[in-house]
Design a protein around this motif. Structure first.
Motif, PDB file in Angstrom:
ATOM      1  N   LEU A  48      -1.188  -1.592   6.616  1.00 34.46           N
ATOM      2  CA  LEU A  48      -0.074  -1.776   5.698  1.00 34.46           C
ATOM      3  C   LEU A  48      -0.549  -1.996   4.266  1.00 34.46           C
ATOM      4  O   LEU A  48       0.169  -1.687   3.309  1.00 34.46           O
ATOM      5  N   TYR A  49      -1.744  -2.529   4.105  1.00 35.50           N
ATOM      6  CA  TYR A  49      -2.279  -2.740   2.764  1.00 35.50           C
ATOM      7  C   TYR A  49      -2.924  -1.478   2.203  1.00 35.50           C
ATOM      8  O   TYR A  49      -2.798  -1.178   1.013  1.00 35.50           O
ATOM      9  N   LEU A  50      -3.607  -0.714   3.056  1.00 34.37           N
ATOM     10  CA  LEU A  50      -4.388   0.422   2.567  1.00 34.37           C
ATOM     11  C   LEU A  50      -3.627   1.749   2.594  1.00 34.37           C
ATOM     12  O   LEU A  50      -3.863   2.619   1.746  1.00 34.37           O
ATOM     13  N   VAL A  51      -2.751   1.928   3.578  1.00 37.63           N
ATOM     14  CA  VAL A  51      -2.073   3.224   3.732  1.00 37.63           C
ATOM     15  C   VAL A  51      -0.757   3.197   2.964  1.00 37.63           C
ATOM     16  O   VAL A  51       0.131   2.391   3.269  1.00 37.63           O
ATOM     17  N   PRO A  52      -0.590   4.057   1.973  1.00 34.86           N
ATOM     18  CA  PRO A  52       0.649   4.051   1.195  1.00 34.86           C
ATOM     19  C   PRO A  52       1.796   4.718   1.927  1.00 34.86           C
ATOM     20  O   PRO A  52       1.591   5.507   2.860  1.00 34.86           O
ATOM     21  N   VAL A  53       3.004   4.396   1.508  1.00 33.93           N
ATOM     22  CA  VAL A  53       4.200   5.088   1.962  1.00 33.93           C
ATOM     23  C   VAL A  53       4.470   6.234   0.991  1.00 33.93           C
ATOM     24  O   VAL A  53       4.541   6.024  -0.225  1.00 33.93           O
ATOM     25  N   THR A  54       4.589   7.433   1.513  1.00 32.56           N
ATOM     26  CA  THR A  54       4.827   8.613   0.682  1.00 32.56           C
ATOM     27  C   THR A  54       6.301   8.995   0.743  1.00 32.56           C
ATOM     28  O   THR A  54       6.870   9.128   1.824  1.00 32.56           O
ATOM     29  N   VAL A  55       6.893   9.148  -0.423  1.00 36.21           N
ATOM     30  CA  VAL A  55       8.299   9.529  -0.531  1.00 36.21           C
ATOM     31  C   VAL A  55       8.368  10.865  -1.263  1.00 36.21           C
ATOM     32  O   VAL A  55       7.809  11.011  -2.350  1.00 36.21           O
ATOM     33  N   SER A  56       9.028  11.826  -0.664  1.00 36.31           N
ATOM     34  CA  SER A  56       9.175  13.133  -1.302  1.00 36.31           C
ATOM     35  C   SER A  56      10.595  13.627  -1.124  1.00 36.31           C
ATOM     36  O   SER A  56      11.258  13.316  -0.125  1.00 36.31           O
ATOM     37  N   ALA A  57      11.049  14.382  -2.105  1.00 38.69           N
ATOM     38  CA  ALA A  57      12.398  14.940  -2.047  1.00 38.69           C
ATOM     39  C   ALA A  57      12.405  16.273  -2.762  1.00 38.69           C
ATOM     40  O   ALA A  57      11.743  16.446  -3.793  1.00 38.69           O
ATOM     41  N   ILE A  58      13.132  17.215  -2.222  1.00 34.43           N
ATOM     42  CA  ILE A  58      13.297  18.517  -2.841  1.00 34.43           C
ATOM     43  C   ILE A  58      14.745  18.948  -2.659  1.00 34.43           C
ATOM     44  O   ILE A  58      15.321  18.759  -1.583  1.00 34.43           O
TER      45      ILE A  58
END
Length: 223
Positions: free
Chosen positions: A24-34
């Motif tokens: 949870l500290y090292l792996v980011p949450v990726t948000v994408s939208a198109i």
């Protein structure tokens, strides 16, 4: 023997918890939208992913679907319209429940603002914008209004020119009404563990829990 087994079980659980916290500290949450919009169709896709786990929402003129992803493969899909459909008994309860005045929500927001601000600051520090792109064809009913909007958009574009991640282009059309274009967003929420810690710190505060319970209709302060 039993004590040894229990020790190794507890050790395995602690290792799993530590590994989860580290992820949870090292792996980011990726948000994408198109999204793209034209006279013929409009559609949008938004994806939130953490590691190999993700969720994707697809909205078109025909379907609105929520998908759960594992390693970018769909493992479950649900129709959003069906999910949002209320059950008759739930609708009756909703109708019988008296509406709370807006002032009550504003008062609650004021009371909780120090905690909300702390959470928002943590979220802001964790956000990293990778790309924000827009390419729009715009024509309003009045050519003068089209020119005014185009002027503001051009000024904003040049103001944001140093920000390499942001770029948008507006093409004006003066002889007809039109709104078409594409939109692309990609960002990361880094160190999501810090956000969870900030939320947990707020919820561990008893006055915060009581205020949330009160505004949600679940109780009153001091109960």
């Amino acid at each position: 023997m039993v004590a040894t087994i229990l020790f190794f079980v507890l050790l395995a659980v602690a290792a799993l918890i530590l590994a989860l916290l580290l992820a949870l500290y090292l792996v980011p949450v990726t948000v994408s939208a198109i999204a793209d919009c034209s006279r013929e169709r409009a559609r949008a896709t938004a994806t939130v992913a953490w590691g190999i786990v993700g969720a994707r929402v697809q909205v078109t003129d025909e379907v609105q679907v929520l998908e759960i992803l594992l390693a970018e493969r769909r493992i479950m899909a649900r129709d959003i319209g069906e999910m949002m459909a209320e059950r008759p008994e739930e609708r009756e309860v909703e109708e019988r429940r008296p509406a709370r005045p807006v002032r009550e929500y504003l008062d609650a927001a004021g009371d909780l603002w120090p905690h909300i601000r702390r959470i928002l600051k943590t979220v802001y520090r964790s956000l990293h914008l990778e790309s924000l792109r827009a390419d729009i064809v715009l024509g309003l009913e009045s050519p003068a209004d089209t020119g005014v909007v185009y002027g503001y958009c051009t000024a904003a574009r040049y103001a944001l020119w140093p920000v390499e991640a942001v770029d948008f282009v507006v093409t004006p059309v003066f002889d007809r009404e039109v709104f078409e274009g594409t939109f692309l967003l990609r960002m990361q929420i880094r160190r999501p563990l810090l956000i969870l810690i900030a939320v947990a710190q707020a919820l561990l505060n008893r006055p915060v829990r009581e205020r949330l319970r009160q505004v949600s209709g679940g109780g009153v302060p001091g109960a």
